[in-house]
Design an enzyme around this catalytic site. Sequence first.
Site, mmCIF file in Angstrom:
data_model
loop_
_atom_site.group_PDB
_atom_site.id
_atom_site.type_symbol
_atom_site.label_atom_id
_atom_site.label_comp_id
_atom_site.label_asym_id
_atom_site.label_seq_id
_atom_site.Cartn_x
_atom_site.Cartn_y
_atom_site.Cartn_z
ATOM 1 N N LYS A 1 26.272 34.915 -43.823
ATOM 2 C CA LYS A 1 26.868 35.279 -42.691
ATOM 3 C C LYS A 1 27.163 34.293 -41.479
ATOM 4 C CE LYS A 1 24.231 38.488 -41.498
ATOM 5 N NZ LYS A 1 23.234 38.596 -40.284
ATOM 6 N N GLY A 2 26.179 33.483 -41.404
ATOM 7 C CA GLY A 2 25.944 32.304 -40.524
ATOM 8 C C GLY A 2 27.411 31.558 -40.699
ATOM 9 N N LYS B 1 31.112 44.547 -59.044
ATOM 10 C CA LYS B 1 30.747 46.161 -58.725
ATOM 11 C C LYS B 1 30.793 46.133 -57.142
ATOM 12 C CE LYS B 1 29.829 48.724 -61.521
ATOM 13 N NZ LYS B 1 30.730 49.175 -62.283
ATOM 14 N N HIS C 1 16.042 13.854 -31.554
ATOM 15 C CA HIS C 1 16.516 14.446 -32.571
ATOM 16 C C HIS C 1 17.882 14.121 -32.833
ATOM 17 C CE1 HIS C 1 12.851 16.175 -34.073
ATOM 18 N NE2 HIS C 1 12.533 16.615 -32.830
ATOM 19 N N GLU D 1 19.835 14.252 -35.205
ATOM 20 C CA GLU D 1 20.509 15.169 -36.045
ATOM 21 C C GLU D 1 21.152 16.455 -35.545
ATOM 22 O OE1 GLU D 1 17.171 14.557 -36.047
ATOM 23 O OE2 GLU D 1 16.048 16.370 -36.321
ATOM 24 N N CYS E 1 11.632 11.384 -34.336
ATOM 25 C CA CYS E 1 10.659 12.184 -33.433
ATOM 26 C C CYS E 1 9.374 11.685 -34.038
ATOM 27 C CB CYS E 1 10.822 13.534 -33.316
ATOM 28 S SG CYS E 1 10.169 14.140 -31.915
HETATM 29 N N1 GLN Z 1 4.360 16.260 -33.089
HETATM 30 C C1 GLN Z 1 5.128 15.150 -32.190
HETATM 31 C C2 GLN Z 1 5.234 15.574 -30.638
HETATM 32 O O1 GLN Z 1 5.001 16.755 -30.535
HETATM 33 C C3 GLN Z 1 6.455 15.013 -32.761
HETATM 34 C C4 GLN Z 1 7.597 16.472 -32.533
HETATM 35 C C5 GLN Z 1 8.546 16.311 -33.543
HETATM 36 O O2 GLN Z 1 8.887 15.458 -34.680
HETATM 37 N N2 GLN Z 1 9.609 16.996 -33.196
HETATM 38 O O3 GLN Z 1 5.438 14.759 -29.889
#
Ligand code: GLN
Length: 572
Positions: A40-41, A210, A542, A544, A411
């Site tokens: 659905k997404g 079906k 992050h 990503e 991270c």
């Molecule tokens: N646990 C780590 C923090 O809180 C890294 C967090 C994460 O990787 N998003 O800083």
Amino acid sequence: MSRQVWRDCFPLVTIPALDFTMKNHKYIFVIGGVMSGVGKGIATSSIGALLQAKGFTVNLMKVDPYLNVDAGTMNPTEHGEVFVLDSGLETDQDMGNYERFLNRDLASDDYMTSGMVYKHVIDKERALGYKGKFVEAIPHVTNEISRRFVRAAEVSKSDISVIEIGGTIGDYQNILFIEAARVLKLKNPGDVLFFLVSYLPVPGTIGEMKTRPTQNAVRMLNSYGVQPDVIIARGPVALDQKRKEKIGFSCSIPANQIISAPDIESVYDVPLNFEKDGLSQIMLRLLSLKQSSRKDGLLTWKKFVHSVRSAKKTAHIAIVGKYFDTGDFVLSDAYISVIEAVKYAAYTVGAIPKLAWLNAKDFENGSTSVEELKQYDGIIVPGGFGETGIEGKLKVIQYARENKIPYFGLCYGMQLAVVEYARNVLGLKDANTTEINPKTPHPVIDIMPEQKKHMADGNYGATMRLGAYPANLKEGTIARFAYGKPKISERHRHRYEVNPQYVKKIEKEGLVFSGTSPNGVLMEIAELPREIHPFFLGTQFHPEFKARPLSPHPLFVEFVKVAVEGSHKATE
Ligand code: GLN
């Protein structure tokens, strides 16, 4: 009979009053039938991409029926990845798909959970916001839901909102959302469409597709007062004309408004596949919209899809994580943005991504040897929390560093790279993050001062350092080279950071903090110079979350490029 009792007997008789206007806006509601997990997404994302390609501004919205106020406190093995918006809102991973397909940022207003809605209604009631009236699911909760539909449209200044209602028809939890959407259509019949994403099984014993479960799903939706305008017919194979007509006849839907959506290799083919059944034109016709002048708005999308098909080399990337095992299944959902980011980078450098899932615990207990890592072109340690598998991740990072295997830490993966460096290069044997060992003599990664109070108060929801923050990049570094600009903005989700007291000591031993917060206090990127290691880099943020098919992330591209070049293999 008292008034209270009388009302309890007829809880649904109140006619909802809508206290907002729609201002010519169009809405498409996407609802799932038959079963969950049928895409659905991706269907919602693809509908958005198609409308955008026709020249309309689109916002995609996710409605999650659970009572959590946001997705932030949920365990990734339970829920999949927690996606973070620029605003810092922690959301369902579908928001990531939406941003990737639309190639643009979405706002907090584009996301709601039942928890958010109820919390708002109850807080308003406590503040006498309902002026002493009964506060009920209908109309007060449904009105709050509708208000949020409308506000998202206004904030995004879009022409069309495509709104995915989480769950499946027949769930108790999503009824109020469907009811709010029904009322919206009742008041604005020409501006609102309902899409049913259904599933048509082909039982092995019969070998025939079906239609009955789909017919039943439509009937159930009808029982809510909603008639679907379009059915997206998911299934293992394409839906034939005969069955389209059968569903159309029994469900009162023109057969040409039933879109065949068979399983296909790549989710990025889905919009193009919908077009085979003319979905864009159907939507424009039903919404009385005229296509703007742009000729083929899908051209860049088609080029991207072509790059997926024409990739020749391979990029063999290992992801070392911990949120994999749920029962007997290996779940990669917890890292979906990382996977997608690697894919786009690989296609950019003409490579087919091959991902290997390595469980950090196996390196910790010795059941997998670090020597195994030799076979990979590159290694990623993604984000994470807590102590499971940490010593395993540290072993992996040390091996990657010492053997010049391209390493990308996201991270936690950056924080642990700093811990590894402190232990094995600076010789601070018990260096650690205070997340694992609050009493470490060398807290190279430490909790951010403002986080201490949240933790002491047990205040975990939406209290991390969240969302987009700017950073400055140091000249002459890999990061600066990859981004091609001195200032960036990236999304964060963490409570710990590189301890400022150790920055100088660490830099003296060769690790470079190539990205910092504008005031220079927070270390945002750590890397080894190219002369020492082909690619050893970690980000506190992050990256990503900002990687998209039509704008791959520069750091992922640089990482995969170096990985595919494989200088670490050539020197073996
Ligand atoms: N646990 C780590 C923090 O809180 C890294 C967090 C994460 O990787 N998003 O800083």
